[in-house]
Design an enzyme around this catalytic site. Structure first.
Site, PDB file in Angstrom:
ATOM      1  N   ASP A  19      44.924  46.640  43.880  1.00  0.00           N
ATOM      2  CA  ASP A  19      44.734  47.925  44.454  1.00  0.00           C
ATOM      3  C   ASP A  19      45.637  48.377  45.521  1.00  0.00           C
ATOM      4  OD1 ASP A  19      41.529  47.969  43.487  1.00  0.00           O
ATOM      5  OD2 ASP A  19      41.773  46.058  44.300  1.00  0.00           O
TER       6      ASP A  19
ATOM      7  N   GLU B 188      39.028  34.126  42.677  1.00  0.00           N
ATOM      8  CA  GLU B 188      39.413  35.162  43.841  1.00  0.00           C
ATOM      9  C   GLU B 188      39.006  34.374  45.039  1.00  0.00           C
ATOM     10  OE1 GLU B 188      38.416  39.102  43.775  1.00  0.00           O
ATOM     11  OE2 GLU B 188      39.791  39.610  45.157  1.00  0.00           O
TER      12      GLU B 188
ATOM     13  N   HIS C 192      43.307  47.986  39.385  1.00  0.00           N
ATOM     14  CA  HIS C 192      42.224  48.820  39.231  1.00  0.00           C
ATOM     15  C   HIS C 192      42.452  50.159  39.641  1.00  0.00           C
ATOM     16  CE1 HIS C 192      39.459  45.304  39.461  1.00  0.00           C
ATOM     17  NE2 HIS C 192      40.577  44.650  39.966  1.00  0.00           N
TER      18      HIS C 192
HETATM   19  N1  ADE Z   1      37.576  45.562  42.176  1.00  0.00           N
HETATM   20  C1  ADE Z   1      38.860  46.155  42.707  1.00  0.00           C
HETATM   21  N2  ADE Z   1      39.563  45.170  43.117  1.00  0.00           N
HETATM   22  C2  ADE Z   1      38.619  43.978  43.015  1.00  0.00           C
HETATM   23  C3  ADE Z   1      39.008  42.721  43.343  1.00  0.00           C
HETATM   24  N3  ADE Z   1      40.272  42.418  44.095  1.00  0.00           N
HETATM   25  N4  ADE Z   1      38.090  41.740  43.035  1.00  0.00           N
HETATM   26  C4  ADE Z   1      37.045  41.885  42.385  1.00  0.00           C
HETATM   27  N5  ADE Z   1      36.561  43.441  42.011  1.00  0.00           N
HETATM   28  C5  ADE Z   1      37.757  44.214  42.475  1.00  0.00           C
HETATM   29 ZN    ZN Z   2      41.092  42.916  40.789  1.00  0.00          ZN
END
Ligand code: ADE
Ligand code: ZN
Length: 346
Positions: free
Chosen positions: A287, A208, A27
């Site tokens: 990220d 996740e 992201h």
């Molecule tokens: N937005 C940024 N990182 C994310 C993640 N790990 N899971 C979901 N949305 C996100």
């Molecule tokens: Zn992500």
């Protein structure tokens, strides 16, 4: 898969750093380093609610996805102009060119920023200009995937899609991000159907923190081509069989999983088991400014913790190109460069 020659463990980090690779799950707002955040705040006459860079970095401790998303969202408040989006993306692109990333597919969202009073064009044009410059100046191929925010409504996702349509040519696909639990993929069935009819490639975060059921509905309802994360898939053998049968890629993010406590330690990460099960896994940074490392850090730390080998490295890098949305001839060129590095590495 081609068999590659064994590499002693002490030489593996050098190979991991040198091998050509693609990044398919990051992201761009999550690449905003504290130094640049403070600089953009100053440029825009804003203040960051932390004393300095070191204090801000110390706040990057999370117990789950939502705790991270709250801080991540606060960081996006410094982004106000097209040049801000350009500068953020350019910093990331330069950084990963040094990690031997040949191709990257960048997630971004417009809803965060339109919520702050910006227009979607400012976001997309700034990011796209950085991608164009990356190809010209760094030889790095980069494309953009618009993510809908799943904690917001279906109507708001439709608005984001419509706002992006005049800039359709600057995007390769759409995705689904943000708070997973309580926001199953099927909430966005109609938006994804519309995006699909417009020719967008489709991906979604699923599994996740969320259950295997979210992967099933991402596949069967949204009809995505890749799953982002997907680390909960091993809980459901029928799902694993489906993912293997259809060769659906999973964009795994080990340091993210560690920092968001999806796994207690990297040694407990399931990446090795996923590969052994025949899943088309890839390694990604998610990220990087928040989770302690860019792509090569994800590779080196995970390989050290799990005792993975050169064969796994080749498989993961090969998967990263195969799972990407690049054209077939570029894919072959990239995979040939990968093979050459493995054949000549000494
Ligand atoms: N937005 C940024 N990182 C994310 C993640 N790990 N899971 C979901 N949305 C996100
Ligand atoms: Zn992500």
């Amino acid at each position: 898969m081609r068999k590659v020659k064994p590499v002693p463990p002490e030489r593996l980090p050098a190979l991991l750093r040198r091998m050509p690779k693609a990044e398919l799950h990051m992201h761009i707002e999550g690449s905003l380093e504290p130094e640049l955040m403070f600089a953009l705040a100053a440029r825009n006459g804003l203040t960051v609610p932390y004393a300095d860079v070191a204090t801000l970095r110390r706040a990057y401790v999370f117990n789950n996805l939502q705790e991270f998303l709250d801080i991540y969202h606060a960081g996006t408040l410094v982004l106000r102009t097209e040049q801000d989006f350009y500068d953020m993306a350019w910093a990331y692109l330069q950084r990963v060119a040094a990690d031997q990333v040949l191709h990257t597919e960048i997630f971004f969202d417009t809803q965060t920023h339109t919520g702050h009073g910006l227009s979607a064009d400012v976001v997309i044009n700034g990011l796209h200009r950085a991608c164009t410059d990356a190809q010209a100046q760094l030889g790095l191929s980069a494309s953009l995937i618009l993510c809908f925010l799943r904690h917001l409504s279906e109507v708001e996702a439709f608005e984001a899609l419509e706002q992006a349509l005049p800039l359709r040519d600057k995007l390769v696909g759409v995705g689904l991000a943000s708070s997973e639990l309580g926001h199953p993929p099927e909430k966005f069935a109609r938006v994804f159907a519309r995006a699909r009819s417009l020719g967008f490639r489709l991906v979604a975060h699923a599994g996740e923190e969320g259950p295997p059921a979210y992967l099933w509905s991402a596949l069967d309802v949204l009809k995505v081509e890749r799953i982002d994360h997907g680390v909960q898939a091993l809980r459901d053998p029928a799902l694993v069989a489906r993912l293997v049968h259809d060769q659906i890629p999973l964009t795994v993010c080990p340091l993210s999983n560690l920092k968001l406590k999806v796994f207690p330690t990297l040694a407990r990460h399931k990446l090795g088991r996923m590969l052994d099960a025949g899943l088309v896994a890839t390694v990604n940074s998610d990220d990087p400014a928040y989770f302690g490392g860019y792509l090569n850090e994800n590779f080196t730390q995970t390989f050290a913790a799990l005792g993975l080998t050169a064969q796994h490295a080749y498989q993961l890098a090969h998967n990263s190109f195969a799972a990407s949305f690049i054209d077939a001839s570029s894919m072959r060129v990239f995979q040939d460069r990968l093979t050459e590095v493995f054949e000549t590495f000494a």
